[in-house]
Design an enzyme around this catalytic site. Structure first.
Site, PDB file in Angstrom:
ATOM      1  CE  LYS A  62      -4.465   0.714   2.184  1.00 19.35           C
ATOM      2  NZ  LYS A  62      -5.205   0.571   3.439  1.00 19.35           N
TER       3      LYS A  62
HETATM    4  O1  G3P Z   1      -7.815   1.084   5.176  1.00 21.29           O
HETATM    5  C1  G3P Z   1      -8.057   2.435   5.143  1.00 21.29           C
HETATM    6  C2  G3P Z   1      -9.402   2.937   5.562  1.00 21.29           C
HETATM    7  O2  G3P Z   1     -10.410   2.063   5.341  1.00 21.29           O
HETATM    8  C3  G3P Z   1      -9.494   3.925   6.671  1.00 21.29           C
HETATM    9  O3  G3P Z   1     -10.783   4.119   7.168  1.00 21.29           O
HETATM   10  O4  G3P Z   1     -12.405   4.906   8.841  1.00 21.29           O
HETATM   11  O5  G3P Z   1      -9.951   5.424   9.142  1.00 21.29           O
HETATM   12  O6  G3P Z   1     -11.284   6.573   7.381  1.00 21.29           O
HETATM   13  P1  G3P Z   1     -11.122   5.324   8.201  1.00 21.29           P
END
Ligand code: G3P
Length: 225
Positions: free
Chosen positions: A85
Site C-alpha cells: 500500500k
Molecule cells: O484502510 C483504510 C481505511 O479504510 C481507513 O478508514 O475509517 O480510518 O477513514 P477510516
C-alpha cells in the site's frame, strides 16, 4: 461480483471473518497496525498466513520514493500474498511505477485517494488497486460514493482494466450497498460493519416468530437426532 475485503489488523477478527466464507482479501494501514501489540513483522506474517491465498495490503511508512521502493521489496519478502500500500503523491507514483517495472512487478495499492485525477494517475503509474476513502470525503461534506461512481464510469469508458477500485473508509452498511451498486470491484469493510451487514430487524423478528410458532404448537415433536 463485488468482493468484500476485511479492513483490520486484528487476528481474532480476521479468523472470525474468514470462517464466514465471505471475505476475499484484507487491507491494513498504519493506524490499524498500531492498535495491535505484536511486533510489526511477526503480525504481518501471522496475518498473511491466516489469509493464505488472499491478497493482504500492507502500507509503507516511508515518504520518499527510494525508501518506499526499498520498504516495498522488504515487505513482499515477508509473505507471498502481500500487496504494498503506497500513499498517493509524486513519490508514491514514482515508487509504484518503479515497482511495476521488469520482472519484479510488485502489486501496489495506491491509498488515500480522494479525487478522480489521483485515481487516474495511480492507474497510469501501474497500480493494481486504487483506494478511494469515501467516509473521509463524507466527513468534509463531499460525496464519497459519488467519487466511486465516477471512477467506475471512467475506468469502464477508458477501458482501464489493470487497476481495481477498492472502496475504503467504509463507515456503515449503506456505504457497502451503494459502492456495490456503483460497480466498485471491492469494498473493504471494518469488522463492526461486516457484522452489521448480517443484521436486519425483520430477520430477527422473523426468526423469533418462527421459533415461537413452533414452540407454541409442536414443542413435543423432536426433529433433531
Ligand atoms: O484502510 C483504510 C481505511 O479504510 C481507513 O478508514 O475509517 O480510518 O477513514 P477510516
Amino acid at each position: 461480483m463485488v468482493q468484500i475485503f476485511l479492513d483490520s489488523a486484528n487476528l481474532q477478527e480476521i479468523e472470525e471473518a474468514l470462517s464466514w466464507g465471505v471475505i476475499s482479501g484484507l487491507t491494513t494501514n498504519p493506524s490499524l497496525m498500531s492498535r495491535e501489540s505484536e511486533p510489526f513483522e511477526l503480525l504481518v506474517k501471522k496475518i498473511c498466513s491466516l489469509m493464505d491465498g488472499y491478497p493482504v495490503s500492507v502500507e509503507v511508512l516511508s515518504t520518499s520514493a527510494d525508501e518506499m521502493v526499498r520498504e516495498a521489496r522488504h515487505l513482499v519478502s515477508l509473505a507471498s500474498n502481500i500487496t504494498v500500500k503506497i500513499p498517493m503523491g509524486i513519490d508514491g507514483l514514482k515508487a509504484v511505477y518503479r515497482l511495476n517495472q521488469g520482472k519484479e512487478k510488485i502489486l501496489c495499492n495506491v491509498t488515500l485517494v480522494f479525487s478522480l485525477n489521483q485515481a487516474l494517475l495511480a492507474a497510469r503509474a501501474g497500480a493494481a488497486y486504487v483506494s478511494p476513502f469515501i467516509g473521509r470525503l463524507d466527513d468534509i461534506g463531499w460525496d464519497g460514493v459519488a467519487l466511486v461512481r465516477e471512477m467506475v464510469e471512467l475506468f469502464s469508458r477508458q477501458r482501464i482494466v489493470g487497476t481495481r477500485i477498492i472502496a475504503a473508509s467504509i463507515r456503515h452498511p449503506r456505504h457497502v450497498h451503494e459502492v456495490a451498486v456503483a460497480g466498485a470491484h471491492i469494498a473493504t469493510v471494518p469488522f463492526s460493519v461486516l457484522k452489521q451487514m448480517t443484521r436486519h430487524p425483520l430477520t430477527d423478528i422473523g426468526v423469533e416468530r418462527f421459533l415461537s410458532d413452533w414452540a407454541n404448537t409442536r414443542r413435543e415433536e423432536k426433529i433433531a437426532p
